[in-house]
Write a protein that holds these residues in place. Structure first.
Motif: not given
Length: 333
Positions: A141-147
């Motif tokens: 999910t972090k990768r998807r949101y680029r955070t």
């Protein structure tokens, strides 16, 4: 004088969906008081958040069970401070992982008490695989949101029976986006059967063996991109500052009561026993006020609380007798 805390730890709930064998929640379940921190009580604490380096939303329960957990995170983040929590990972699926990432929480720690079957034996209701899958869900999910947030940590409980399997830990955590692993040992015994799982650094031969094993795990972790730190209990050590950092932090229970640490404010009724090397002792509470009735400022500055902090290393309060934390030494590399 301006208040400044290293951290404020807040128990958002004492409910838990796991039954960890070594946890007071399990052993004292007949007298355990299940409750949620209400939003009004939490709001009374918010004005003090900017005076703390970290707000940690976790106590004796599973934080994600709180029906308004992400509202609490939002209010703490709006105060402009770092916010963290520790979870058993059982409630983290795709939707919850997205809420975690979107909330902006800074630190998310996952609890482990062994590798593979060793973890499953001690933390009933939470499997080793389940925790790894929860970690992977948040990472994706972090990768998807680029955070980069939240930073992912592992809080690892090392029991004596788990020493031999510990070297497998770096292999399992490699490539999973874990920033930090803190290994601690059992220091609160709600039942006498747990005595054999405490790791004391004695005699000298045992001290060398355990430390050598842990140092190798640290080195192997470094090779795999993991920061691993550990604490060990050394009975020969001159008691030092408590690892709960009671001089510069505090704990607020889910009923609003203020204590020096989570161990002096268990949500239990009656007088259950805890066990030490010198025998059984009653579980004593040590509270200095309640934020529902007084400001956190006035509680922290009250004569009783100030006297406790000033005399802590000279005059041990009954609630702290037999505690092993002053004998714990941290190893950082």
């Amino acid at each position: 004088m301006v208040l400044k805390f290293d951290w404020i730890q807040i128990e958002v709930t004492s409910y838990c969906n796991a039954m960890c064998t070594y946890c007071p929640h399990t052993v004292y379940r007949d007298t355990w008081e299940n409750r949620y921190l209400d939003l009004d009580t939490f709001q009374r604490l918010v004005p003090y958040f900017p005076q703390a380096n970290l707000i940690f939303l976790q106590g004796w329960g599973e934080p994600l069970l709180h029906p308004h957990f992400f509202t609490l995170v939002k209010r703490a983040k709006q105060a402009g401070c770092l916010v963290g929590t520790t979870t058993n990972g059982t409630l983290i699926e795709a939707e919850t992982a997205e809420e975690i990432v979107v909330s902006g929480i800074d630190i998310l720690a996952f609890s482990l008490a062994g590798v593979e079957e060793e973890h499953d034996k001690w933390r009933q209701g939470s499997t080793f695989r389940q925790v790894l899958e929860a970690i992977d869900e948040v990472v994706n999910t972090k990768r998807r949101y680029r955070t980069p947030k939240p930073d992912l940590h592992v809080a690892y409980m090392l029991l004596r029976s788990g020493l031999e399997s510990l070297p497998k830990l770096p292999m399992w955590l490699q490539g999973r986006g874990i920033k930090q692993v803190v290994i601690s040992t059992l220091d609160f015994l709600p039942s006498p059967e747990l005595e054999k799982e405490v790791i004391y650094l004695e005699p000298a031969k045992e001290r060398a063996r355990v430390k050598r094993l842990l140092d190798e795990v640290v080195r192997e972790g470094r090779k795999k991109g993991l920061e691993i730190y550990y604490y060990l209990i050394d009975p020969d050590r001159v008691p030092g500052p408590c690892t709960e950092n009671i001089l510069h932090s505090l704990f607020v229970g889910s009923d609003g009561s203020v204590s020096p640490c989570v161990f002096t404010n268990l949500p239990v009724s009656g007088t259950p026993l805890r066990y030490t090397r010198s025998g059984a002792l009653p579980v004593s509470k040590l509270t200095f006020g309640n934020v529902r009735e007084a400001s956190l400022d006035s509680i922290w500055r009250s004569p009783a609380y100030r006297e406790f902090r000033a005399s802590f290393l000279k005059k041990v309060d009954p609630a702290c007798q037999g505690c092993l934390k002053p004998y714990a030494k941290g190893y950082y590399f």
